[in-house]
Design a protein around this motif. Structure first.
Motif, short mmCIF file in Angstrom:
data_model
loop_
_atom_site.label_atom_id
_atom_site.label_comp_id
_atom_site.label_asym_id
_atom_site.label_seq_id
_atom_site.Cartn_x
_atom_site.Cartn_y
_atom_site.Cartn_z
N GLU A 6 0.83 -1.20 0.00
CA GLU A 6 0.00 0.00 0.00
C GLU A 6 0.87 1.26 0.00
N SER A 7 0.33 2.33 -0.52
CA SER A 7 0.99 3.64 -0.47
C SER A 7 -0.07 4.73 -0.53
N SER A 21 -3.13 3.66 -2.89
CA SER A 21 -2.88 2.69 -3.94
C SER A 21 -2.41 1.37 -3.32
N CYS A 22 -2.79 0.30 -3.97
CA CYS A 22 -2.38 -1.05 -3.57
C CYS A 22 -1.75 -1.68 -4.80
N ALA A 23 -0.45 -1.90 -4.75
CA ALA A 23 0.28 -2.49 -5.87
C ALA A 23 0.46 -3.98 -5.62
N ALA A 24 0.15 -4.79 -6.64
CA ALA A 24 0.16 -6.23 -6.48
C ALA A 24 1.23 -6.88 -7.35
N SER A 25 1.80 -7.94 -6.84
CA SER A 25 2.66 -8.81 -7.64
C SER A 25 2.20 -10.24 -7.41
N ASN A 74 -6.26 -3.97 -13.86
CA ASN A 74 -5.60 -5.27 -13.89
C ASN A 74 -4.35 -5.27 -14.77
N VAL A 75 -4.24 -4.33 -15.69
CA VAL A 75 -3.02 -4.23 -16.51
C VAL A 75 -1.89 -3.67 -15.65
N ARG A 76 -2.17 -2.60 -14.91
CA ARG A 76 -1.16 -2.00 -14.02
C ARG A 76 -1.07 -2.75 -12.68
N ARG A 77 -1.98 -3.68 -12.44
CA ARG A 77 -1.96 -4.49 -11.22
C ARG A 77 -2.07 -3.61 -9.96
N THR A 78 -3.01 -2.69 -10.01
CA THR A 78 -3.22 -1.79 -8.88
C THR A 78 -4.70 -1.72 -8.51
N VAL A 79 -4.95 -1.45 -7.25
CA VAL A 79 -6.29 -1.13 -6.77
C VAL A 79 -6.18 0.18 -6.02
N ASN A 80 -7.00 1.14 -6.37
CA ASN A 80 -6.97 2.46 -5.75
C ASN A 80 -8.19 2.69 -4.87
N LEU A 81 -8.00 3.51 -3.86
CA LEU A 81 -9.11 3.93 -3.00
C LEU A 81 -9.07 5.45 -2.95
N GLU A 82 -10.00 6.08 -3.66
CA GLU A 82 -10.14 7.53 -3.63
C GLU A 82 -10.98 7.90 -2.42
N MET A 83 -10.43 8.72 -1.56
CA MET A 83 -11.12 9.09 -0.31
C MET A 83 -11.39 10.59 -0.33
N ASN A 84 -12.64 10.96 -0.29
CA ASN A 84 -13.05 12.37 -0.33
C ASN A 84 -13.83 12.72 0.93
N SER A 85 -13.95 14.03 1.16
CA SER A 85 -14.69 14.52 2.34
C SER A 85 -14.25 13.80 3.60
N LEU A 86 -12.95 13.73 3.78
CA LEU A 86 -12.41 12.95 4.90
C LEU A 86 -12.81 13.56 6.24
N ARG A 104 -15.82 -9.56 4.74
CA ARG A 104 -15.24 -10.20 5.92
C ARG A 104 -13.76 -10.46 5.75
N ALA A 105 -12.98 -10.02 6.72
CA ALA A 105 -11.52 -10.10 6.63
C ALA A 105 -11.01 -11.51 6.48
N HIS A 106 -11.68 -12.49 7.06
CA HIS A 106 -11.15 -13.85 7.06
C HIS A 106 -11.20 -14.50 5.68
N THR A 107 -11.89 -13.89 4.73
CA THR A 107 -11.91 -14.47 3.37
C THR A 107 -10.74 -13.98 2.52
N TYR A 108 -9.93 -13.08 3.06
CA TYR A 108 -8.77 -12.55 2.34
C TYR A 108 -7.51 -13.17 2.92
N ASN A 109 -6.66 -13.74 2.06
CA ASN A 109 -5.52 -14.48 2.57
C ASN A 109 -4.17 -13.83 2.32
N SER A 110 -4.14 -12.69 1.62
CA SER A 110 -2.89 -11.95 1.42
C SER A 110 -3.13 -10.51 1.84
N TRP A 111 -2.23 -10.00 2.66
CA TRP A 111 -2.40 -8.65 3.22
C TRP A 111 -1.13 -7.83 3.02
N GLY A 112 -1.33 -6.53 2.79
CA GLY A 112 -0.20 -5.62 2.77
C GLY A 112 0.19 -5.20 4.17
#
Length: 121
Positions: A6-7, A21-25, A74-86, A104-112
């Motif tokens: 993440e960054s 941003s979440c960069a994946a390999s 999926n080409v750049r292998r990234t997932v972004n989270l735009e956060m507004n009105s913080l 649910r968190a337990h269904t995700y097996n790889s974490w940054g």
């Protein structure tokens, strides 16, 4: 298995915006759902948003719906989270995770390792 980094975390004033941003390999990224979760000091980890492998399905928590936008490339292998009105209550360590599409968190097996978002005057 997918590895994630993440960054984009920063200190921002209330009402401001940030993009995480979440960069994946790894070989499975394009067929894997990605979720964003957050954890504030002294609180449980909570779900923020999730996107399925082809962006056809998206979940948001009620607390961020209408303010945050999740997207993936999926080409750049990234997932972004735009956060507004913080808001100050958005302050937390934000994690992205790869796995099965759900809230649910337990269904995700790889974490940054997480990226810190602080909303303060």
């Amino acid at each position: 298995q997918v590895q994630l980094v993440e960054s984009g975390g920063d200190l921002v004033q209330p009402g401001g915006s940030l993009r995480l941003s979440c960069a994946a390999s790894g070989s499975d990224f394009s067929t894997t759902a990605v979720g964003w979760f957050r954890q504030a000091p002294g609180k449980e980890r909570e779900f923020v948003a999730a996107i399925n492998y082809n962006s056809h399905y998206i979940y948001y928590s009620d607390s961020v719906k209408g303010r945050f936008i999740i997207s993936r490339d999926n080409v750049r292998r990234t997932v972004n989270l735009e956060m507004n009105s913080l808001k100050q209550e958005d302050t937390a360590l934000y994690y992205c995770a790869a796995g099965i599409f759900s809230k649910r968190a337990h269904t995700y097996n790889s974490w940054g390792q997480g990226t810190q978002v602080t909303v303060s005057l």
